[in-house]
Design a protein around this motif. Structure first.
Motif, PDB file in Angstrom:
ATOM      1  N   SER A  61      35.285 -86.841 -95.214  1.00 22.47           N
ATOM      2  CA  SER A  61      34.880 -85.457 -95.461  1.00 22.47           C
ATOM      3  C   SER A  61      35.653 -84.447 -94.623  1.00 22.47           C
ATOM      4  O   SER A  61      35.708 -83.262 -94.963  1.00 22.47           O
ATOM      5  CB  SER A  61      33.379 -85.301 -95.180  1.00 22.47           C
ATOM      6  OG  SER A  61      33.077 -85.668 -93.837  1.00 22.47           O
ATOM      7  N   HIS A  62      36.268 -84.892 -93.526  1.00 20.39           N
ATOM      8  CA  HIS A  62      37.018 -83.987 -92.643  1.00 20.39           C
ATOM      9  C   HIS A  62      38.441 -84.492 -92.429  1.00 20.39           C
ATOM     10  O   HIS A  62      39.028 -84.297 -91.364  1.00 20.39           O
ATOM     11  CB  HIS A  62      36.308 -83.848 -91.297  1.00 20.39           C
ATOM     12  CG  HIS A  62      34.956 -83.186 -91.389  1.00 20.39           C
ATOM     13  ND1 HIS A  62      33.868 -83.786 -91.970  1.00 20.39           N
ATOM     14  CD2 HIS A  62      34.515 -81.981 -90.965  1.00 20.39           C
ATOM     15  CE1 HIS A  62      32.816 -82.983 -91.898  1.00 20.39           C
ATOM     16  NE2 HIS A  62      33.190 -81.878 -91.293  1.00 20.39           N
ATOM     17  N   ARG A  92      35.707 -84.129 -80.574  1.00 19.76           N
ATOM     18  CA  ARG A  92      34.583 -83.405 -81.176  1.00 19.76           C
ATOM     19  C   ARG A  92      33.295 -83.672 -80.409  1.00 19.76           C
ATOM     20  O   ARG A  92      32.576 -82.745 -80.012  1.00 19.76           O
ATOM     21  CB  ARG A  92      34.396 -83.836 -82.638  1.00 19.76           C
ATOM     22  CG  ARG A  92      33.234 -83.107 -83.340  1.00 19.76           C
ATOM     23  CD  ARG A  92      32.823 -83.799 -84.618  1.00 19.76           C
ATOM     24  NE  ARG A  92      32.231 -85.113 -84.366  1.00 19.76           N
ATOM     25  CZ  ARG A  92      30.968 -85.308 -84.001  1.00 19.76           C
ATOM     26  NH1 ARG A  92      30.149 -84.275 -83.794  1.00 19.76           N
ATOM     27  NH2 ARG A  92      30.505 -86.532 -83.817  1.00 19.76           N
ATOM     28  N   LEU A 139      28.091 -78.187 -90.185  1.00 20.54           N
ATOM     29  CA  LEU A 139      29.471 -78.668 -90.302  1.00 20.54           C
ATOM     30  C   LEU A 139      29.579 -80.174 -90.109  1.00 20.54           C
ATOM     31  O   LEU A 139      30.428 -80.831 -90.716  1.00 20.54           O
ATOM     32  CB  LEU A 139      30.357 -77.971 -89.267  1.00 20.54           C
ATOM     33  CG  LEU A 139      30.482 -76.454 -89.352  1.00 20.54           C
ATOM     34  CD1 LEU A 139      31.226 -75.931 -88.129  1.00 20.54           C
ATOM     35  CD2 LEU A 139      31.208 -76.065 -90.636  1.00 20.54           C
ATOM     36  N   TRP A 140      28.725 -80.702 -89.243  1.00 18.26           N
ATOM     37  CA  TRP A 140      28.820 -82.101 -88.831  1.00 18.26           C
ATOM     38  C   TRP A 140      27.436 -82.745 -88.932  1.00 18.26           C
ATOM     39  O   TRP A 140      26.716 -82.829 -87.946  1.00 18.26           O
ATOM     40  CB  TRP A 140      29.335 -82.197 -87.390  1.00 18.26           C
ATOM     41  CG  TRP A 140      30.588 -81.436 -87.134  1.00 18.26           C
ATOM     42  CD1 TRP A 140      30.702 -80.193 -86.593  1.00 18.26           C
ATOM     43  CD2 TRP A 140      31.919 -81.857 -87.434  1.00 18.26           C
ATOM     44  NE1 TRP A 140      32.008 -79.822 -86.529  1.00 18.26           N
ATOM     45  CE2 TRP A 140      32.793 -80.821 -87.028  1.00 18.26           C
ATOM     46  CE3 TRP A 140      32.473 -83.020 -87.982  1.00 18.26           C
ATOM     47  CZ2 TRP A 140      34.177 -80.904 -87.170  1.00 18.26           C
ATOM     48  CZ3 TRP A 140      33.845 -83.122 -88.126  1.00 18.26           C
ATOM     49  CH2 TRP A 140      34.679 -82.077 -87.724  1.00 18.26           C
ATOM     50  N   VAL A 162      41.045 -82.038 -91.117  1.00 24.45           N
ATOM     51  CA  VAL A 162      40.717 -81.263 -89.922  1.00 24.45           C
ATOM     52  C   VAL A 162      41.514 -81.803 -88.742  1.00 24.45           C
ATOM     53  O   VAL A 162      41.625 -83.015 -88.549  1.00 24.45           O
ATOM     54  CB  VAL A 162      39.209 -81.346 -89.629  1.00 24.45           C
ATOM     55  CG1 VAL A 162      38.883 -80.708 -88.287  1.00 24.45           C
ATOM     56  CG2 VAL A 162      38.418 -80.663 -90.741  1.00 24.45           C
ATOM     57  N   SER A 199      25.461 -85.003 -86.083  1.00 22.70           N
ATOM     58  CA  SER A 199      26.568 -84.602 -85.219  1.00 22.70           C
ATOM     59  C   SER A 199      26.633 -85.359 -83.898  1.00 22.70           C
ATOM     60  O   SER A 199      27.655 -85.344 -83.224  1.00 22.70           O
ATOM     61  CB  SER A 199      26.476 -83.099 -84.920  1.00 22.70           C
ATOM     62  OG  SER A 199      25.305 -82.807 -84.175  1.00 22.70           O
ATOM     63  N   TRP A 212      34.991 -89.804 -90.518  1.00 21.63           N
ATOM     64  CA  TRP A 212      35.117 -88.436 -91.018  1.00 21.63           C
ATOM     65  C   TRP A 212      36.582 -88.034 -91.188  1.00 21.63           C
ATOM     66  O   TRP A 212      36.929 -87.299 -92.090  1.00 21.63           O
ATOM     67  CB  TRP A 212      34.485 -87.462 -90.024  1.00 21.63           C
ATOM     68  CG  TRP A 212      33.051 -87.151 -90.248  1.00 21.63           C
ATOM     69  CD1 TRP A 212      32.406 -87.042 -91.440  1.00 21.63           C
ATOM     70  CD2 TRP A 212      32.064 -86.884 -89.238  1.00 21.63           C
ATOM     71  NE1 TRP A 212      31.083 -86.729 -91.247  1.00 21.63           N
ATOM     72  CE2 TRP A 212      30.847 -86.621 -89.914  1.00 21.63           C
ATOM     73  CE3 TRP A 212      32.111 -86.837 -87.861  1.00 21.63           C
ATOM     74  CZ2 TRP A 212      29.676 -86.315 -89.236  1.00 21.63           C
ATOM     75  CZ3 TRP A 212      30.945 -86.530 -87.180  1.00 21.63           C
ATOM     76  CH2 TRP A 212      29.735 -86.274 -87.868  1.00 21.63           C
ATOM     77  N   PHE A 213      37.440 -88.500 -90.285  1.00 22.01           N
ATOM     78  CA  PHE A 213      38.813 -88.015 -90.203  1.00 22.01           C
ATOM     79  C   PHE A 213      39.828 -88.936 -90.888  1.00 22.01           C
ATOM     80  O   PHE A 213      41.020 -88.651 -90.881  1.00 22.01           O
ATOM     81  CB  PHE A 213      39.208 -87.835 -88.734  1.00 22.01           C
ATOM     82  CG  PHE A 213      38.313 -86.883 -87.989  1.00 22.01           C
ATOM     83  CD1 PHE A 213      38.452 -85.511 -88.132  1.00 22.01           C
ATOM     84  CD2 PHE A 213      37.305 -87.358 -87.157  1.00 22.01           C
ATOM     85  CE1 PHE A 213      37.620 -84.626 -87.462  1.00 22.01           C
ATOM     86  CE2 PHE A 213      36.472 -86.482 -86.481  1.00 22.01           C
ATOM     87  CZ  PHE A 213      36.624 -85.117 -86.626  1.00 22.01           C
ATOM     88  N   ASP A 244      41.393 -75.261 -87.352  1.00 23.64           N
ATOM     89  CA  ASP A 244      40.094 -75.498 -87.993  1.00 23.64           C
ATOM     90  C   ASP A 244      39.009 -75.105 -87.006  1.00 23.64           C
ATOM     91  O   ASP A 244      38.796 -75.786 -85.990  1.00 23.64           O
ATOM     92  CB  ASP A 244      39.962 -76.975 -88.384  1.00 23.64           C
ATOM     93  CG  ASP A 244      41.021 -77.411 -89.382  1.00 23.64           C
ATOM     94  OD1 ASP A 244      40.889 -77.052 -90.559  1.00 23.64           O
ATOM     95  OD2 ASP A 244      41.981 -78.097 -88.971  1.00 23.64           O
ATOM     96  N   ASP A 250      37.417 -87.708 -83.104  1.00 19.46           N
ATOM     97  CA  ASP A 250      35.968 -87.650 -82.971  1.00 19.46           C
ATOM     98  C   ASP A 250      35.540 -87.686 -81.516  1.00 19.46           C
ATOM     99  O   ASP A 250      34.460 -87.196 -81.177  1.00 19.46           O
ATOM    100  CB  ASP A 250      35.274 -88.768 -83.753  1.00 19.46           C
ATOM    101  CG  ASP A 250      33.877 -88.347 -84.184  1.00 19.46           C
ATOM    102  OD1 ASP A 250      33.713 -87.174 -84.609  1.00 19.46           O
ATOM    103  OD2 ASP A 250      32.937 -89.157 -84.081  1.00 19.46           O
TER     104      ASP A 250
END
Length: 218
Positions: free
Chosen positions: A132-133, A72, A115-116, A136, A119, A126-127, A142, A69
Motif C-alpha cells: 500500500s505504500h 517510520r 495513513l498507517w 513512499v 501504526s 507496506w513498502f 512524502d 518501516d
C-alpha cells in the motif's frame, strides 16, 4: 574482534545512525520470520562468501522495506527542530499567528492511523512492490513519512544517514545470526527526548553465518 565490534556498535549514545540500527535489529530479532527473509535476500544477492558492499543496496528490496518501516516506527528525532511561521496561516482549523514557533511531530505523523493502519506494528510489507505504500520514501517527498524533515530545512545528512543505516544493518543481518540471552526478549520501550532511543540497550550475541574467508580483512 567481533565482541568488541558489537559492543561498540550497540552502545548507541546520541549517534542517530547507531540508534536507528539498534531499532532495526531489535525489530528483526523480535520478528524471526522477517529476519530470516532479510537473510535469504542477502544470501541470494550477496552470497555467503563475501561481505555486503554499498553497491548491493539498490537490489536489496526487502531490506529497504525493513529500513523504511524502522524510520517510520522509531524516528530517531521524533520532533523536528523549531520552525517559525513567517506569515499568519491556518492549518487543520487552527490559526497560526506570524512569528509562532512550531514543532513538527514526526512521530505523530508516522503513527497517524488514517495513513498507517495498525501504526504500532512493524510491517515492512507496506513498502514492498504491490504494498500500500510501495512508492513512499523517507527523503521528504512524502509528507506521511518525514524522519529527516522536508523542504529547505531537510536534514543535510539525509542520503548519508540512510546509506549508513542500510549498510550497517545489512552487514549485521547478513554476517551473523543473533541470539538473545536465555529467556529474554528485546525491550522495545523507548525514551522520548530530542532523540528516540531504546530505554534498555539491546543485548545480543552474534554467531557467524558466512564462510570464514568472508570475515578476513585483506
Amino acid at each position: 574482534m567481533h565482541s568488541t565490534c558489537m559492543q561498540n556498535l550497540f552502545v548507541a549514545g546520541t549517534d542517530t545512525t547507531l540508534i536507528m540500527v539498534e531499532w532495526a535489529m531489535a525489530e528483526l530479532i523480535r520478528h524471526p520470520d522477517t529476519l530470516k527473509q532479510a537473510q535469504e535476500e542477502l544470501d541470494t544477492i550477496v552470497g555467503r562468501e563475501r561481505l555486503i558492499s554499498e553497491s548491493h543496496l539498490p537490489r536489496l528490496t526487502f531490506l529497504s522495506a525493513v529500513i523504511k518501516d524502522t524510520f517510520r516506527l522509531h524516528p530517531s528525532t521524533p520532533l523536528l527542530l523549531l520552525r517559525m511561521a513567517t506569515e499568519e496561516c491556518e492549518t487543520a482549523g487552527y490559526r497560526i499567528p506570524k512569528g509562532t514557533e512550531l514543532l513538527v511531530n514526526v512521530w505523530g505523523i508516522a503513527h497517524d492511523p488514517a495513513l498507517w493502519p495498525d501504526s504500532l506494528e512493524f510491517r515492512p510489507a507496506w513498502f514492498l512492490p504491490g504494498g500500500s505504500h510501495a512508492d513512499v520514501d523517507v527523503k521528504g517527498g512524502d509528507f506521511g513519512l518525514i524522519p529527516f524533515g522536508a523542504g529547505r530545512r531537510i536534514c543535510a545528512g539525509l542520503s548519508r544517514g540512510i546509506r549508513m543505516v542500510a549498510v550497517t544493518t545489512a552487514t549485521l543481518v547478513h554476517s551473523f545470526n543473533w541470539e538473545l540471552p536465555a529467556g529474554q526478549t528485546p525491550d522495545m520501550e523507548g525514551t522520548f527526548s530530542l532523540l528516540l532511543q531504546l530505554a534498555v540497550p539491546l543485548m545480543v550475541h552474534p554467531v557467524p553465518r558466512l564462510l570464514p574467508s568472508a570475515y578476513q580483512i585483506a
